[in-house]
Design a protein around this motif. Structure first.
Motif, short mmCIF file in Angstrom:
data_model
loop_
_atom_site.label_atom_id
_atom_site.label_comp_id
_atom_site.label_asym_id
_atom_site.label_seq_id
_atom_site.Cartn_x
_atom_site.Cartn_y
_atom_site.Cartn_z
N MET A 1 0.76 -1.29 0.17
CA MET A 1 -0.39 -0.39 0.13
C MET A 1 1.03 1.26 -0.28
O MET A 1 1.85 1.52 0.64
CB MET A 1 -0.62 -0.14 1.64
CG MET A 1 -1.78 -1.33 0.97
SD MET A 1 -2.90 -1.37 -0.28
CE MET A 1 -4.40 0.06 0.23
N ASP A 2 0.23 2.24 -1.00
CA ASP A 2 1.15 3.94 -1.45
C ASP A 2 0.79 4.33 0.05
O ASP A 2 -0.60 4.81 0.43
CB ASP A 2 1.08 3.82 -2.89
CG ASP A 2 1.67 5.01 -2.28
OD1 ASP A 2 2.69 5.86 -1.30
OD2 ASP A 2 1.84 6.29 -3.19
N ASP B 1 -15.43 -13.66 -1.09
CA ASP B 1 -14.58 -14.23 -2.08
C ASP B 1 -13.05 -12.69 -2.34
O ASP B 1 -13.05 -11.82 -1.70
CB ASP B 1 -15.18 -13.51 -3.12
CG ASP B 1 -15.90 -15.17 -2.60
OD1 ASP B 1 -15.97 -15.89 -2.71
OD2 ASP B 1 -17.75 -14.66 -3.99
N GLY B 2 -12.28 -13.77 -2.80
CA GLY B 2 -11.08 -12.35 -4.12
C GLY B 2 -11.42 -11.16 -4.33
O GLY B 2 -11.02 -9.97 -4.25
N TYR B 3 -13.11 -11.12 -4.46
CA TYR B 3 -13.15 -10.35 -5.35
C TYR B 3 -13.38 -9.12 -4.22
O TYR B 3 -13.05 -7.89 -4.26
CB TYR B 3 -14.81 -9.86 -5.96
CG TYR B 3 -15.46 -8.58 -6.24
CD1 TYR B 3 -15.22 -7.87 -7.52
CD2 TYR B 3 -17.14 -8.74 -4.96
CE1 TYR B 3 -16.56 -6.93 -7.60
CE2 TYR B 3 -17.10 -7.20 -5.34
CZ TYR B 3 -16.92 -6.60 -6.69
OH TYR B 3 -17.65 -5.80 -7.01
N HIS B 4 -14.03 -9.42 -2.76
CA HIS B 4 -14.22 -8.49 -1.94
C HIS B 4 -13.17 -7.97 -1.49
O HIS B 4 -12.85 -6.84 -0.92
CB HIS B 4 -15.04 -9.30 -1.03
CG HIS B 4 -16.26 -10.03 -1.38
ND1 HIS B 4 -16.71 -11.48 -1.74
CD2 HIS B 4 -17.56 -8.93 -1.28
CE1 HIS B 4 -17.79 -11.59 -1.77
NE2 HIS B 4 -18.71 -10.17 -1.84
N ASN C 1 -8.66 -1.39 -2.75
CA ASN C 1 -8.28 -0.82 -3.21
C ASN C 1 -9.19 0.39 -3.02
O ASN C 1 -8.61 1.64 -3.30
CB ASN C 1 -9.25 -1.20 -5.28
CG ASN C 1 -9.37 -1.83 -6.21
OD1 ASN C 1 -7.50 -2.02 -6.16
ND2 ASN C 1 -9.93 -2.79 -6.49
N GLU C 2 -10.23 0.28 -2.40
CA GLU C 2 -10.83 1.45 -1.47
C GLU C 2 -9.84 1.83 -0.72
O GLU C 2 -9.52 3.14 -0.10
CB GLU C 2 -12.06 1.14 -0.89
CG GLU C 2 -13.11 0.46 -1.61
CD GLU C 2 -14.17 -0.13 -0.86
OE1 GLU C 2 -15.01 0.08 0.35
OE2 GLU C 2 -14.99 -0.45 -1.85
N LEU C 3 -9.33 1.12 0.20
CA LEU C 3 -7.72 1.65 1.29
C LEU C 3 -6.68 2.29 0.60
O LEU C 3 -6.44 3.20 1.29
CB LEU C 3 -7.40 0.39 2.26
CG LEU C 3 -6.50 0.77 2.83
CD1 LEU C 3 -7.62 1.16 4.49
CD2 LEU C 3 -5.99 -1.01 4.10
N GLN C 4 -6.47 1.96 -0.51
CA GLN C 4 -5.78 3.07 -1.40
C GLN C 4 -6.12 4.09 -1.73
O GLN C 4 -5.44 5.34 -1.25
CB GLN C 4 -5.24 1.95 -2.66
CG GLN C 4 -3.88 2.92 -2.83
CD GLN C 4 -3.23 3.20 -2.63
OE1 GLN C 4 -2.14 1.92 -1.84
NE2 GLN C 4 -2.55 4.23 -2.23
#
Length: 222
Positions: free
Chosen positions: A39-40, A198-201, A207-210
């Motif tokens: 994570m950046d 699942d992997g999607y979640h 993505n949201e955390l980034q």
């Protein structure tokens, strides 16, 4: 101090979208999985330095706040009944440099970062120097494991439970920051039971955390 929120809503498994998946991944093929990413955290680290705030409570707060937007990560059990908790509270380790041991603490989540930051500092002041595995007694079933290993920038981290699961909460672990090409990078591991996600979640969560780490001013001042 924040009043501890332990409220949970029963899950109606006759209408629950994951009913068949839950059965499959708990009875037919019990499975969990781990994803690890870098994570950046450059923007968040700079914001915290500017506002004289510690990184660890901010990390705990941001991840926990984002979890409140993902019901699949807040599934637990009460007397055999699946429930969805309103919130989870972070449970994390404190390191004792004098004897190289750890203690497990938890801090009540609060929607306000400033209040959560105060809760975290109060817990550190009260329990941080107590050399015992769990100096602060648990008060609710809705705590989840989140921590950091600040000595190692890992590529993979996988916790190994040795007892049956009572909840289906995630286990999250961060590693040592590294500075590369003008960015501060933090490895982050996310482990979850396949019965609830699942992997999607998990990918969506990362993505949201980034985006959260890219815009701390929107999350730490709300």
């Amino acid at each position: 101090m924040t009043e501890l929120n332990t409220h949970a809503t029963p899950i109606d498994q006759t209408t629950w979208a994951r009913r068949e998946y839950f059965y499959y991944f708990t009875k037919m093929m019990p499975t969990g999985f781990t994803l690890n990413v870098d994570m950046d955290i450059t923007a968040t680290k700079a914001w915290l330095t500017k506002h004289d705030r510690k990184f660890n409570p901010a990390y705990l707060y941001l991840v926990t706040k984002l979890i409140t937007k993902h019901p699949e990560f807040r599934v637990g059990q009460v007397d055999g009944q699946l429930v969805e908790y309103d919130v989870l509270h972070p449970s994390y380790s404190t390191f004792h440099g004098d004897d190289l041991t750890i203690s497990n603490l938890w801090t009540a989540y609060d929607p306000s970062f400033e209040q959560f930051h105060q809760n975290y500092l109060a817990d550190q002041a009260t329990y941080g120097d107590q050399h015992t595995p769990m100096p602060k007694a648990p008060q609710g079933a809705n705590t989840y494991m989140i921590g950091s290993i600040p000595w190692t920038h890992f590529n993979s981290y996988t916790p190994l439970p040795f007892t049956p699961l009572n909840t289906f909460f995630p286990v999250i672990q961060a590693g040592r920051f590294t500075f590369k090409d003008g960015q501060w990078l933090m490895p982050l591991s996310f482990t979850i039971h396949h019965a609830v996600a699942d992997g999607y979640h998990v990918s969506q969560f990362f993505n949201e955390l980034q985006r959260v780490f890219d815009h701390p001013e929107l999350w730490l001042t709300a």
